[in-house]
Design a protein around this motif. Structure first.
Motif, short mmCIF file in Angstrom:
data_model
loop_
_atom_site.label_atom_id
_atom_site.label_comp_id
_atom_site.label_asym_id
_atom_site.label_seq_id
_atom_site.Cartn_x
_atom_site.Cartn_y
_atom_site.Cartn_z
N THR A 898 0.84 -1.22 0.00
CA THR A 898 0.00 0.00 0.00
C THR A 898 0.86 1.25 0.00
O THR A 898 0.58 2.22 -0.73
N GLY A 899 1.91 1.26 0.82
CA GLY A 899 2.80 2.41 0.87
C GLY A 899 3.47 2.69 -0.47
O GLY A 899 3.63 3.85 -0.87
N ALA A 900 3.87 1.63 -1.16
CA ALA A 900 4.50 1.82 -2.48
C ALA A 900 3.50 2.36 -3.48
O ALA A 900 3.84 3.24 -4.30
N LEU A 901 2.27 1.88 -3.44
CA LEU A 901 1.25 2.36 -4.39
C LEU A 901 0.90 3.82 -4.14
O LEU A 901 0.65 4.58 -5.08
N GLN A 902 0.87 4.23 -2.89
CA GLN A 902 0.50 5.61 -2.58
C GLN A 902 1.52 6.62 -3.08
O GLN A 902 1.18 7.78 -3.32
N LYS A 903 2.77 6.21 -3.23
CA LYS A 903 3.80 7.11 -3.74
C LYS A 903 3.96 6.99 -5.26
O LYS A 903 4.84 7.62 -5.85
N LEU A 904 3.13 6.17 -5.90
CA LEU A 904 3.28 5.88 -7.34
C LEU A 904 2.76 7.05 -8.18
O LEU A 904 1.69 7.59 -7.89
N PRO A 905 3.50 7.47 -9.22
CA PRO A 905 2.97 8.50 -10.13
C PRO A 905 1.69 8.03 -10.80
O PRO A 905 1.51 6.83 -11.05
N LEU A 906 0.80 8.97 -11.11
CA LEU A 906 -0.52 8.59 -11.62
C LEU A 906 -0.51 8.19 -13.09
O LEU A 906 -1.30 7.36 -13.51
N ASN A 907 0.39 8.77 -13.88
CA ASN A 907 0.40 8.47 -15.32
C ASN A 907 1.24 7.21 -15.56
O ASN A 907 2.43 7.27 -15.86
N LEU A 908 0.61 6.06 -15.43
CA LEU A 908 1.31 4.79 -15.56
C LEU A 908 1.63 4.51 -17.02
O LEU A 908 0.82 4.76 -17.93
N GLN A 909 2.84 3.97 -17.24
CA GLN A 909 3.28 3.62 -18.59
C GLN A 909 3.30 2.10 -18.81
O GLN A 909 3.05 1.64 -19.91
N LEU A 910 3.59 1.36 -17.77
CA LEU A 910 3.73 -0.10 -17.90
C LEU A 910 2.40 -0.78 -17.60
O LEU A 910 2.29 -1.65 -16.74
N VAL A 911 1.36 -0.41 -18.36
CA VAL A 911 0.02 -0.89 -18.07
C VAL A 911 -0.06 -2.41 -18.20
O VAL A 911 -0.65 -3.10 -17.36
N SER A 912 0.52 -2.96 -19.26
CA SER A 912 0.45 -4.40 -19.47
C SER A 912 1.15 -5.17 -18.36
O SER A 912 0.76 -6.29 -18.02
N GLU A 913 2.19 -4.57 -17.77
CA GLU A 913 2.89 -5.23 -16.66
C GLU A 913 2.08 -5.13 -15.37
O GLU A 913 2.19 -6.00 -14.49
N TRP A 914 1.32 -4.09 -15.24
CA TRP A 914 0.58 -3.87 -14.00
C TRP A 914 -0.66 -4.76 -13.90
O TRP A 914 -1.07 -5.12 -12.80
N ARG A 915 -1.28 -5.11 -15.02
CA ARG A 915 -2.54 -5.84 -14.97
C ARG A 915 -2.43 -7.16 -14.21
O ARG A 915 -3.23 -7.43 -13.31
N PRO A 916 -1.46 -8.03 -14.55
CA PRO A 916 -1.37 -9.28 -13.78
C PRO A 916 -1.01 -9.04 -12.31
O PRO A 916 -1.43 -9.80 -11.43
N VAL A 917 -0.25 -7.97 -12.04
CA VAL A 917 0.10 -7.67 -10.65
C VAL A 917 -1.15 -7.28 -9.87
O VAL A 917 -1.35 -7.73 -8.72
N VAL A 918 -2.01 -6.48 -10.48
CA VAL A 918 -3.24 -6.06 -9.81
C VAL A 918 -4.13 -7.27 -9.57
O VAL A 918 -4.74 -7.43 -8.49
N GLU A 919 -4.23 -8.14 -10.57
CA GLU A 919 -5.04 -9.34 -10.39
C GLU A 919 -4.52 -10.20 -9.24
O GLU A 919 -5.29 -10.72 -8.42
N LYS A 920 -3.22 -10.35 -9.19
CA LYS A 920 -2.63 -11.15 -8.11
C LYS A 920 -2.83 -10.47 -6.76
O LYS A 920 -3.08 -11.15 -5.75
N LEU A 921 -2.72 -9.15 -6.74
CA LEU A 921 -2.96 -8.42 -5.50
C LEU A 921 -4.37 -8.69 -4.97
O LEU A 921 -4.56 -8.96 -3.77
N LEU A 922 -5.35 -8.61 -5.84
CA LEU A 922 -6.72 -8.85 -5.41
C LEU A 922 -6.91 -10.29 -4.93
O LEU A 922 -7.53 -10.54 -3.90
N LEU A 923 -6.33 -11.24 -5.67
CA LEU A 923 -6.46 -12.64 -5.30
C LEU A 923 -5.86 -12.91 -3.92
O LEU A 923 -6.48 -13.54 -3.05
N LEU A 924 -4.65 -12.40 -3.70
CA LEU A 924 -3.99 -12.63 -2.41
C LEU A 924 -4.72 -11.90 -1.29
O LEU A 924 -4.76 -12.38 -0.15
N SER A 925 -5.29 -10.74 -1.58
CA SER A 925 -6.04 -10.01 -0.56
C SER A 925 -7.23 -10.83 -0.09
O SER A 925 -7.50 -10.94 1.11
N TYR A 926 -7.95 -11.42 -1.05
CA TYR A 926 -9.11 -12.23 -0.68
C TYR A 926 -8.67 -13.48 0.08
O TYR A 926 -9.34 -13.90 1.03
#
Length: 1922
Positions: A898-926
């Motif tokens: 969470t701390g790393a995400l809060q400091k992240l710039p808003l204009n993301l460039q590596l969208v394709s790299e982020w998608r699987p990470v976000v999916e995994k984040l949600l899965l592990l959270s649940y």
């Protein structure tokens, strides 16, 4: 005064179509001088700001054109293009206004062509049929009408078309709004378009000339038809409830304006009755208009009685204010009859006053402002009706003044109305009524909510009084009267007022006063200078002769005194420009020595004001002088460690102002330096060359930064670190890294080295997150500098340390890990191995995006790494939750993500790299939530240890889940996830093997070590994990973009994922039981709902509404299988609904709130079905949460009435859960209605409302409360004889007790409080004691003050006579309580000054005597007897003073004889026949004793030394067997003895109390009751020992020495309060012995040593603050005898032990103890043999500098006593730290810590070990250097040398064994070792100096023996501050 950076103006560039661009190119000339060339250059620019310059050249260029009678085609085309450009620009673009301004300057020759071009272009705009373009066209019409001649002319030409377009656009926009119902974002935009369209229509008819004349009014005219159509639309808007109220109100104004324009003939407009259409000036409307004026106000009054909705109330108040303004216009030329109807005594003005009194404290600011206007206007109305009369003597004004002054000062409306009254009639008559008005207003300045009102009133009164005195004066003496009236009370507050009072006066009133009267400053400074000097002299006298003497009050030790007031005045004067800022000018008013004293004054506000004097200036470029810089440096040395957050904030803010001054003045100096180098003046030269000043600035800033970095030493406190980092951050901000060759006086990066960088990094280890935040922000500001200190190996270690900390069981460690990881991310300092598996897409970045791209790539790598670790730990937790809780709690990993995400710039460039990470984040959270939720959702999560879910313990877990299953109809624990299903289990085996909740379970932790797992550890692991998951999901929703459509590439979160997150929050909030879990889940859910409310996706927009409906339906059904928690105040359900309602736009219709409140109110009402109470409980709990939610503001107020009804009726339920929830809801409503408690008194008028105000806001409660109260009273009066306890009585009386009548209430009976009185009186007969008390308290505010005597007499007459046989004691008790509280209120009222007061109380006394039997034994009930005696006692207090020329009333009535008879006939004389405790006995004893004591004092005062007529003696009272009697008697005596000892008693002790020492000694020996014993010891302490100490031997058979030993034994064994008093008494006896028996001091040596040990033990940190405070006071009192005596009485070791007590107390965590210890130092510095050694003699100083001063004094005294040889070894051992066990410290660094949650030892968060070490080292070094003393031989200090050497070797060994990043992984031990290292080095250096080896290399730790950062520590250079 901080300088704000100007934001760069952002202007969108104008563009034109391709065709127009080609036209300009074809028309442009070669030279580029014609208009086409100018426009071509302009449109080719991409910067809007640059285009402005070209636009401004249009008019001057056309001025030069040849005016030959024909317009050039090129210019014609250019004008057409300009028209297109203007209409294409957005409304808010500055270019639009610039272009309009330029075209307004067109030569007249071109106007016709320009108007034609604009008309054609506008016609094209009006022809559009695209709904999306309507708003742009409306905006263009608006801009054409706004100060734009061409635009207005074009609109006038197209008036018919414009009106038709407005009509068409409003109809189509309204229709589109209806189609999009549910799409809040689109509807909000359309509503705004409608509002703008209405406003433009209004502006159009006001500004366009086409409406002049009557031709357009023909029915066939298109303009008339469009106007009728618009009028019809506006009329429909008025009744359309789906529209916003702002649209409806604006439509109402439009309707009025259209009718006024369209109505024919205009003379009949008054018949329509609308105020806005009428012209009231010059009486042009005649009698008809006057009648209309009066009729209108009556209609408005009738409306005010039923309108309660806040917006409508606001409209009504504006209309009333408008009416009063119209009335003033009419009265200036009106008929006498109208003047009679509107004078102050008329019914209309009376109704207006009632409206003002009802609404002057309304919650809406705007409505209160309108109320002020109404009151001001009605005063003017009355003035106009009495032209020529004297305003001061006018009955209306006089009565109004008296009534307002009688009000309490907590009424805000009082200030406003008094201010208006002063402006109208002047201040003189108010001061005539009460001269103390200024002091009274200043007294309330401590109440923050009243400060703005009070300061405005004071300013108004002061201005008015000054003007009046000036106009009446014949000489200059008028200013003396002004100063006496206004300045003297102000100075008293500044000297003696409390902190809040002074702060508010300084901030809000003092600047206004100085602005009004700058000449008063010199008077204030003169008075305060004299007072400050007198205070210093008095301190000296007290220090010489002791504190027992009586002196006039010059400011107590904990007040700011004259010095503080002086600094406050000078600071304010300088900051507001009333004082010349040059040091030599204002320095003449106050010396630098006095400023220095102010900078270290004991009181924090004095320090702040003195600092403000140095830092603040009204000129931001004023040069800071050398003296100011020296004083600032001195201030920083001693003021960083301040516990008060407010003081720290002020210090940092003031210093930032100073740095801004330095920065701005340095720019002036640079410019001056440049100009001097070019043009050196011949005659004039500045006092100091600019280059010298600039160098001084640079040196000063470097010195400041050095001090601040030094403050980050090991073991520095949180306040010190917070202050130092904040100030360093301000320096980095004010002096940024300049690029482009811009000169700057200072760069923080130039003063950063490796040691300072490491010191900031180590701030990440602080347990306070504020320090981590500040340290991270500072490092980010120094990014370029930090790079040079990066070491790859060190950074690798930091990364590993961060990963290890992220799994720590200490919650603050994961926060440290998060900041470390973020630092490494932003520094691009991650290990190379981390990026090996990351395949990033290639994206081209610009230079500006390079840093953002690096941060994004690094963040992605870190999150992937954390997820890999988290996945493994979740798998482990799924197998064993206990193992996870003990070794790797998962919440730390999630927190770092969470701390790393809060400091992240808003204009993301590596969208394709982020998608699987976000999916995994949600899965592990649940997954993580699923693991820990069984604990959080259990009905008792606080004591649960779930067993492992493997096959062996699955059955045990099943049993546990069955046991913990909630008893609130929840059944969601039915299955256990197990590897293999088991059908049965052995219950006996289960019972034998199941651990107890309190017993820890052994689990293998990290590195295979065994650790204990407690239920607390499991719970913390689970709820923190749920907390972090909730915050992570909320952060994902808040920061990551959502996909607008499925499969799109423009977002990361899909619609389905958002729905899943919402469902997760719903399940979690509705089922969790642990408050910490669902409160933080609520925080995450709020983030989600806020995003949904702004989401363009309609399906997502509607989710909150769907969720709300679902949960309301679930609440309504009382299904036993419901998963909703009906206990724990409905747990997370209220939070869930709060979050859903909070997402609703507050400016909308609030439909969701209305629906929810309607449903909840229906559920909250009582029902006959007892089976359906669960929905009622939920509804009551949810309502409570909604009423508490401040975000709902005034939107919730309309539902307060229904909520109060539900709470009161719910309290009658037979179900406990309903009653409990109703009580909680009722408490919340009380706070919502009457405000947050603002006083210590529960029933203080600060939290009360007048009856009129309360029932005007909530009129439906009037009949409801009256009906309920009647029902309650009827049950009390029941003749059945049964004890009826109506459950609502308490709540009803609680509400009514918070109402009070106001003198301003008038005579209106509509909302009169009189009907409540008889019912409240009847409630006094309740069988419940507490209810009778409540009824008595509730009755007081319902009776007007002037009616109290008659009411008391009526109540007394109802009491039975002694001959009556049938009466109820409950009724008697209730009546007596009511009499008592009424009498108390009457005696406290302002009417005590009334001449009728004595006579009215005399009549009450006569009535009281008639029922005197109730106070005697004839009355068998002790409870009622006690209350009657309380009434008698109260009467004695009120009437025991003679009237003028008469004897006292009580004496004339023979009242004292009656009282004496009661006492002599009471059990105090005859003894008590009771053998057991009788109800009311303690209360009766206390009341009787108070009356007896009062009688004794009365007889003593009358008879003088003759005490034969005393009804009872103190000895008899003190010998009573009842402790209540003895305690009250001792308290009364202690008060007299204390007053005599302090010199406050006017006549000293009365003769009756002489020679009582023997009595108190005997009592002390036999008293067993602790409180009484404590009072006896206090009395002995107050008495002079010479009076009673010689009597001990024959009185108690103890010699004085034995009595001292007895006292010291008590001080060492008894509880804290007695111990403190005994210590004070023993110390006083010791001081007496040492002063009076100098020849026997040797015989007292054992006792003195025992006393010293007692004092030492009393100073230990583990003791209660009271004991340590007593020790500090004792040390202060004996300082001249034992601490600073030139000839020491006790041995050196004992003397030094007492001095060490002083040092210990000066470092106490409690501020009060430190202040008391600082008084010891003040006393020590005020002695004859010490006062010459410092500039702070006789000054009250803060503990920080007092510590340094104390050590300096001690070193000086050692030299005076010639005790350096024996004293030095002791001080060196202090320096080394003889009590610190380094071996234990060393062993602890190698062991695994056993951290027990919630079991924390006491930690001193203020003390800083190294500060005292450094002070001691500095003063010892100075002492040794100055004395040139050397030990006689090398073997003088052998033991100490050996100890230091051994400690050095042990430190070397321990440092070698530390891990590379010990400062992060072993923070506590590492800090302890570093502190010990510095102490060891200090001792080594002093020992080397003593041995004559100071020039040689002393033994220090080598680099190989300690980490690099440890070797950076050096002892600071010796300061010369003290």
């Amino acid at each position: 005064m901080g300088v704000k950076k100007k934001k760069e103006m952002q202007v969108a560039a104008l563009t034109i179509c391709h065709q127009d661009l080609e036209s300009l190119r074809s028309f442009a000339d070669v030279e580029g001088k014609n208009l086409a060339s100018l426009l071509l250059h302009c449109v080719q620019l991409t910067d809007g700001v640059s285009q402005i310059c070209y636009i401004k050249q249009i008019a001057p260029l056309l001025e030069k054109e040849d005016k030959n009678g024909m317009c050039d085609p090129i210019i014609r085309s250019c004008l057409d293009i300009l028209a297109g450009i203007y209409l294409s620009l957005s409304l808010k673009n500055p270019l639009k206004k610039v272009l309009a301004s330029s075209l307004n300057g067109l030569p007249e020759f071109f106007l016709t062509e320009a108007i034609h071009s604009f008309t054609c272009r506008l016609q094209e705009e009006l022809n559009t049929t695209d709904l999306c373009s309507y708003r742009k066209v409306i905006d263009n019409i608006s801009s054409c009408l706004e100060n734009f001649n061409l635009g207005r002319a074009s609109v006038n030409n197209l008036l018919e078309n414009v009106l038709h377009f407005l009509q068409k656009s409003l109809i189509e926009i309204l229709e589109e709004n209806r189609k999009l119902t549910g799409n809040h974002i689109a509807q909000t935009q359309l509503m705004n378009d409608l509002l703008v369209g209405i406003r433009v229509s209004v502006t159009l008819v006001q500004k366009v000339q086409g409406f002049q004349g009557n031709l357009w009014k023909a029915s066939s005219s298109p303009i008339w038809q469009s106007m009728c159509g618009l009028l019809s639309i506006f009329t429909k808007f008025l009744s359309d409830d789906d529209l916003l109220q702002t649209i409806q109100s604006t439509s109402g104004l439009a309707v009025i304006l259209f009718i006024k324009i369209m109505f024919d003939p205009p003379e009949k407009i008054p018949g329509l009755g609308t105020l806005a259409m009428l012209d009231w000036q010059n009486g042009s409307m005649g009698p008809c208009g006057e009648a209309l004026l009066l009729d209108t106000v009556h209609v408005l009054f009738s409306l005010s009685s039923w309108i309660k909705e806040s917006t409508l109330e606001m409209f009504l108040s504006r209309i009333l204010a408008s009416w009063t303004s119209s009335a003033i216009c009419v009265l200036e030329s009106s008929s006498p009859s109208l003047k009679n109807s509107l004078n102050g005594n008329s019914s209309i003005v009376e109704r207006l006053l009632e409206y003002v009194y009802t609404h002057w404290e309304h919650p809406l600011d705007a409505l209160r402002h309108q109320t002020k206007i109404i009151f001001k206007n009605l005063l003017q109305m009355h003035r106009l009706t009495i032209e020529g009369a004297d305003l001061v003597t006018d009955p209306f004004f006089w009565g109004l003044t008296v009534s307002l002054l009688q009000l309490e000062w907590h009424v805000k409306g009082k200030y406003t109305c008094l201010g208006c009254l002063v402006e109208c009639t002047g201040i003189e008559h108010i001061l005539t009524v009460d001269k103390t008005i200024p002091s009274q207003i200043l007294e309330v300045m401590g109440e923050q909510s009243l400060v703005p009102y009070a300061s405005d009133l004071l300013e108004t009164m002061f201005k008015n009084h000054k003007t009046h005195l000036k106009s009446q004066a014949v000489d200059s003496t008028w200013i003396d009267q002004l100063h006496e009236t206004w300045i003297s009370p102000l100075l008293f507050i500044l000297c003696e007022g409390n902190l809040d009072q002074k702060s508010n006066v300084i901030d809000h009133y003092l600047p206004k006063l100085l602005n009004c009267s700058p000449e008063s400053l010199s008077y204030m400074v003169k008075i305060l200078q004299t007072s400050a000097d007198a205070k210093t002299v008095m301190v000296f006298v007290i220090a010489l002769f002791g504190q027992d003497r009586s002196f006039p009050s010059l400011g107590s030790c904990n007040s700011r005194g004259a010095l503080g007031a002086l600094m406050a005045c000078l600071r304010t004067a300088r900051a507001h420009g009333h004082l010349q800022s040059a040091t030599d000018t204002w320095g003449s008013l106050v010396s630098s020595a006095r400023i220095k004293q102010g900078l270290v004054h004991q009181h924090c506000q004095v320090r702040i004001d003195t600092l403000g004097l140095l830092c603040e200036s009204n000129r931001s470029t004023e040069i800071v002088s050398t003296e100011e810089m020296q004083l600032i440096q001195f201030f920083i040395t001693y003021n960083l460690n301040n516990q008060s957050p407010g003081v720290r904030q002020q210090i940092c803010s003031l210093l930032k102002k100073l740095f801004c001054r330095i920065q701005e003045s340095s720019q002036v100096l640079y410019k001056l330096e440049q100009s001097m180098s070019k043009h050196e003046p011949e005659n004039e030269s500045p006092k100091q060359h600019p280059s010298v000043s600039l160098q001084q600035y640079k040196n000063f800033m470097s010195s400041i930064c050095s001090s601040l970095f030094e403050a980050l030493f090991p073991g520095s406190s949180y306040p010190t670190r917070f202050s130092a980092l904040t100030i360093l951050g301000s320096i980095a901000e004010v002096f940024p890294v300049q690029e482009g060759g811009i000169q700057t006086v200072y760069q923080l990066s130039h003063d950063i080295d490796a040691g300072r960088f490491q010191a900031v990094m180590e701030c990440f280890t602080s347990t306070f997150e504020d320090v981590k935040i500040l340290a991270f922000a500072l490092l980010m500001k120094l990014t370029k500098t930090v790079v040079q200190f990066q070491d790859s190996e060190k950074l690798q270690g930091l990364f590993q340390a961060a990963l290890e900390l992220s799994t720590s069981t200490k919650p603050h460690d994961c926060v440290t890990a998060s900041y470390l990881l973020n630092f490494l991310i932003w520094q691009d300092a991650l290990p190379s191995s981390l990026s090996a598996n990351l395949q990033t897409q290639q994206v081209a970045y610009g230079d500006g995006d390079k840093l953002a791209s690096v941060v994004e790539r690094n963040t992605l790598m870190v999150i992937k790494c954390l997820l890999e670790n988290l996945e493994e730990e979740i798998s482990q937790a799924e197998n064993s939750l206990l193992q996870a809780a003990a070794s790797c709690p998962m919440y730390g990993r999630v927190h770092c993500v969470t701390g790393a995400l809060q400091k992240l710039p808003l204009n993301l460039q590596l969208v394709s790299e982020w998608r699987p990470v976000v999916e995994k984040l949600l899965l592990l959270s649940y997954r993580l939530s699923a693991v820990v939720s069984p604990v959080i959702q259990s009905s008792s999560p606080e004591g649960l240890i779930p067993m492992d879910t493997d096959s062996e313990s699955a059955s045990r877990l099943q049993m546990i889940l069955n046991e913990i299953q909630p008893r609130d109809t929840n059944d969601y624990f039915s299955q256990v996830k197990i590897v293999k299903e088991h059908d049965s289990f052995d219950l006996e085996d289960l019972n034998a093997s199941m651990p107890d909740i309190d017993t820890p379970v052994e689990i293998k932790g990290k590195e295979g070590k065994t650790c204990d797992v407690t239920a607390q550890m499991v719970l913390v692991c689970c709820w923190r994990s749920m907390k972090e998951v909730a915050l992570l999901l909320g952060t994902l929703c808040q920061l990551l973009p959502m996909q607008s459509v499925p499969e799109s590439s423009d977002g990361l979160l899909t619609v389905e994922q958002v729905r899943d997150i919402g469902d997760y929050f719903k399940q979690h909030l509705l089922q969790s039981r642990h408050r910490g879990a669902f409160e933080l889940a609520y925080t995450g859910f709020v983030k989600l709902t806020e995003i949904l409310s702004r989401c363009p996706n309609v399906s997502l927009q509607k989710l909150p509404e769907q969720w709300l409906w679902n949960v309301l339906e679930e609440i309504k059904c009382s299904d036993p299988s419901s998963k909703l928690c009906a206990t724990r105040r409905s747990a997370g359900i209220p939070f869930y609904i709060q979050a859903l309602l909070a997402s609703e736009p507050k400016k909308g219709k609030m439909d969701l709130l209305k629906i929810t409140m309607k449903e909840l109110m229906s559920l909250a009402r009582p029902t006959e079905d007892s089976q359906s109470t669960v929905p009622q409980v939920h509804a009551l709990n949810i309502l409570r949460a909604l009423y508490r939610d401040t975000r709902l503001r005034e939107n919730i107020i309309p539902y307060v009435t229904d909520g109060a009804k539900a709470a009161i009726l719910g309290f009658t339920s037979p179900v406990w859960a309903v009653r409990n929830s109703s009580t909680l809801l009722f408490s919340t409503l009380i706070t919502r209605i009457f405000g947050v408690k603002r006083g210590s008194d529960e029933l203080s008028k600060k939290n009360r409302l007048t009856g009129r105000e309360f029932f005007s806001r909530f009129p439906e409660l009037y009949p409801f409360l009256l009906k309920q109260l009647e029902a309650v009273a009827n049950t009390v009066d029941s003749d059945t004889g049964e004890l009826n306890r109506h459950p609502s009585m308490f709540l009803l009386l609680l509400v009514l007790g918070r109402l009070y009548p106001s003198p301003m209430d008038g005579t209106s009976s509509a909302l009169s409080m009189a009907p409540f009185v008889p019912f409240i009186i009847r409630c006094g007969g309740s069988p419940v004691y507490r209810s009778r008390e409540m009824a008595a308290r509730a009755l007081v505010p319902f009776v007007m003050v002037d009616q109290i005597p008659n009411t008391i007499q009526t109540l007394l007459a109802r009491l039975p006579n002694c001959t009556d046989h049938c009466f109820r004691q409950n009724h008697i008790h209730g009546t007596l309580l009511q009499v008592f509280h009424l009498l108390q209120a009457y005696s406290d009222s302002k009417h005590r000054t009334n001449s009728d007061f004595q006579q009215e109380l005399t009549d009450v006394t006569v009535c009281t005597k008639a029922k005197l039997w109730l106070a005697k034994r004839q009355n068998p009930c002790l409870v009622t007897r006690a209350v009657y005696i309380d009434i008698l006692f109260l009467l004695t207090c009120c009437l025991d003073k003679p009237a003028k020329g008469n004897q006292p009333v009580l004496e004339s009535l023979g009242f004292w004889e009656e009282i004496s008879g009661i006492i002599t006939g009471s059990e105090l004389i005859t003894g008590f026949p009771y053998t057991f405790t009788v109800p009311g006995l303690p209360q009766y004893l206390q009341s009787l004793t108070k009356l007896a004591i009062a009688a004794v004092w009365a007889v003593t005062a009358k008879a003088g030394e003759q005490t034969r007529n005393v009804p009872i003696s103190f000895s008899q009272l003190l010998e009573s067997t009842f402790s209540e009697v003895r305690l009250l008697t001792l308290e009364a005596l202690l008060e007299r003895f204390s007053a005599a000892a302090s010199g406050l008693a006017e006549k000293g002790l009365p003769p009756l109390l002489h020679n009582m020492g023997e009595k108190f000694l005997m009592l002390a020996m036999k008293e067993k009751q602790p409180e009484c014993f404590c009072k006896i010891l206090k009395i002995l302490h107050c008495m002079d020992p010479r009076e009673w100490l010689p009597q001990t031997e024959y009185c108690v058979h103890l010699t004085p020495k034995e009595f001292l030993i007895w006292t010291m034994d008590i001080a060492s064994t008894e509880r804290s309060e007695i111990r403190s008093v005994a210590l004070r008494l023993a110390s006083k006896v010791v001081a007496h012995h040492t002063q009076t028996r100098e020849e026997n001091r040797d015989s007292m040596a054992p006792e003195l040593k025992q006393w010293v040990q007692l004092v030492v033990l009393s100073c230990e940190d583990h003791l209660p603050p009271e004991s340590r405070l007593a020790a500090a006071e004792v040390l202060a009192s004996i300082t001249p005898y034992f601490l600073t005596n030139p000839h020491p009485i006790i041995g050196l070791q004992d003397t030094l032990a007492l001095w060490r007590c002083v040092f210990t107390l000066l470092q106490s965590e409690e501020q009060a103890i430190r202040d008391a210890a600082a008084e010891i130092v003040t006393t020590a510095l005020s002695q004859e043999n010490t006062s010459q050694s410092t500039e702070f003699a006789f000054c009250q100083v803060d503990a920080s500098i007092a510590l340094a001063l104390a050590m300096a004094v001690l070193c000086d005294l050692l030299q005076q006593w010639d005790q350096l040889a024996p004293g030095l070894p002791i001080l060196l051992r202090w320096l080394l730290g003889e009590n610190d066990d380094l071996v234990v410290c060393a062993e602890s660094t190698c062991q695994v810590e056993e951290d027990y949650l919630f079991e924390k030892a006491d930690v001193n968060l203020w003390a800083e070990t190294l500060v005292s070490v450094r002070y001691l080292y500095k003063h010892l070094s100075r002492l040794l250097s100055k004395s040139s003393w050397r030990p006689p031989g090398p073997e003088t200090l052998p033991d100490l040398r050996r100890t230091v050497s051994e400690q050095y070797h042990l430190l070397s060994q321990v440092f070698r064994e530390l891990p590379p990043t010990a400062e992060f992984l072993k923070t506590v031990e590492f800090t302890r070792l570093r502190i010990q290292k510095e102490r060891t080095l200090a001792c080594l250096r002093l020992l080397a100096f003593l041995e004559g080896k100071e020039g040689e290399d002393t033994q220090v730790l080598s680099a190989s023996d300690s980490p690099p950062e440890a070797s950076q520590l050096t002892l600071p250079r010796a300061e010369t501050a003290c």
